[in-house]
Motif scaffolding. Structure first.
Motif, mmCIF file in Angstrom:
data_model
loop_
_atom_site.group_PDB
_atom_site.id
_atom_site.type_symbol
_atom_site.label_atom_id
_atom_site.label_comp_id
_atom_site.label_asym_id
_atom_site.label_seq_id
_atom_site.Cartn_x
_atom_site.Cartn_y
_atom_site.Cartn_z
ATOM 1 N N THR A 72 0.808 -1.217 0.000
ATOM 2 C CA THR A 72 0.000 0.000 0.000
ATOM 3 C C THR A 72 0.843 1.270 0.000
ATOM 4 O O THR A 72 0.425 2.309 -0.527
ATOM 5 C CB THR A 72 -0.963 0.001 1.207
ATOM 6 N N TRP A 76 1.203 0.294 -4.606
ATOM 7 C CA TRP A 76 -0.102 0.853 -4.974
ATOM 8 C C TRP A 76 -0.328 2.248 -4.420
ATOM 9 O O TRP A 76 -1.455 2.758 -4.409
ATOM 10 C CB TRP A 76 -1.218 -0.070 -4.480
ATOM 11 N N ASP A 77 0.712 2.891 -3.973
ATOM 12 C CA ASP A 77 0.607 4.238 -3.416
ATOM 13 C C ASP A 77 0.159 5.230 -4.487
ATOM 14 O O ASP A 77 0.495 5.075 -5.674
ATOM 15 C CB ASP A 77 1.979 4.661 -2.873
ATOM 16 N N HIS A 146 -6.255 6.153 -1.877
ATOM 17 C CA HIS A 146 -5.542 5.048 -2.520
ATOM 18 C C HIS A 146 -6.453 4.309 -3.499
ATOM 19 O O HIS A 146 -6.074 4.032 -4.630
ATOM 20 C CB HIS A 146 -5.027 4.065 -1.464
ATOM 21 N N VAL A 185 -5.451 -2.810 -3.252
ATOM 22 C CA VAL A 185 -5.155 -1.601 -2.483
ATOM 23 C C VAL A 185 -6.317 -1.260 -1.557
ATOM 24 O O VAL A 185 -6.112 -0.812 -0.420
ATOM 25 C CB VAL A 185 -4.816 -0.411 -3.408
ATOM 26 N N THR A 188 -6.133 -3.688 1.443
ATOM 27 C CA THR A 188 -5.028 -3.391 2.367
ATOM 28 C C THR A 188 -5.353 -2.197 3.247
ATOM 29 O O THR A 188 -4.957 -2.171 4.417
ATOM 30 C CB THR A 188 -3.713 -3.116 1.610
ATOM 31 N N ARG A 189 -6.068 -1.214 2.708
ATOM 32 C CA ARG A 189 -6.415 -0.039 3.520
ATOM 33 C C ARG A 189 -7.362 -0.418 4.656
ATOM 34 O O ARG A 189 -7.269 0.118 5.760
ATOM 35 C CB ARG A 189 -7.061 1.050 2.643
#
Length: 227
Positions: A72, A76-77, A146, A185, A188-189
């Motif tokens: 993340t 995928w930032d 994101h 992404v 993951t957040r």
């Protein structure tokens, strides 16, 4: 019969179909935005239930959590996504002399970011708070930056590949990477406890709406340019 290649854009779709796609994204996007802004109790309860469950997993699985932080924060930032969009814009200008299309890509990504930040400020939703956080993030929660940035950038790049007649193998690979990245992404957040589930869904929906409106604007501009 001429076969489209990456150097020869295929036939462009009708603006009517794109408008329908935009409308299909607009309805759930607005509905979710209203529910979040009003702090609709059933949605808030669902968000809290999901957050509590995933945070427990994140604390119990430090190895997975560490891997998700790398994905993340680096892969995928939003910065990575914007650099990818910049590289695509440079490719359009250098390889195809598509100056206006490169500008369209840059403006579309910038508008997506502006909408995202504007909604964060307007809604002002607090992020999840934990006594034992596994990650941290700042500013307002809704929508997930994101999730929205990845959706917008990768969606526009997929559209560009289709426009330039990318082969079946390339399209399938690009679609697979895009889907894994956009879904990944978002998850993951939530796992890292820095977003509510509805923040991520909102980012996905707003990203899809941004893509549809950007493509619609481009198609209408091209139609007018040809008349």
């Amino acid at each position: 019969m001429h076969t489209p290649t990456l150097d020869s854009p295929p036939h462009r779709p009708s603006t009517t179909r794109t408008a329908r796609v935009a409308a299909a994204f607009a309805t759930p996007t607005v509905l979710l935005l209203v529910l979040v802004a009003l702090s609709w109790r059933p949605l808030m309860a669902l968000d809290e239930s999901i957050a509590n469950t995933t945070h427990g997993w994140a604390v119990d699985e430090p190895g997975v959590t560490h891997a998700f932080r790398i994905l993340t924060d680096w892969v995928w930032d939003p910065v990575t996504m914007r650099l990818l969009a910049a590289a695509a814009a440079i490719w359009l200008m250098w390889r195809h002399r598509e100056w206006w299309l490169a500008l369209w890509l840059a403006v579309s990504c910038a508008v997506g970011t502006a909408v995202q930040q504007g909604l964060k400020a307007a809604v002002g939703r607090e992020r999840p708070a934990w006594p034992d956080p596994v990650d941290s993030a700042h500013y307002a929660a809704f929508p997930s930056g994101h999730a929205m940035t990845a959706t917008v950038v990768l969606g526009l790049l997929i559209w560009l590949l289709h426009r330039y007649g990318a082969g079946q193998a390339l399209m399938r690979t690009a679609l697979a990477v895009a889907v894994v990245s956009v879904v990944g992404v978002g998850l993951t957040r939530i796992w890292l406890g820095v977003h509510w589930a509805s923040d991520v869904v909102g980012g996905w929906l707003l990203g899809g709406l941004t893509i549809a409106l950007a493509v619609l604007a481009y198609e209408k501009w091209r139609a007018q340019a040809r008349t």
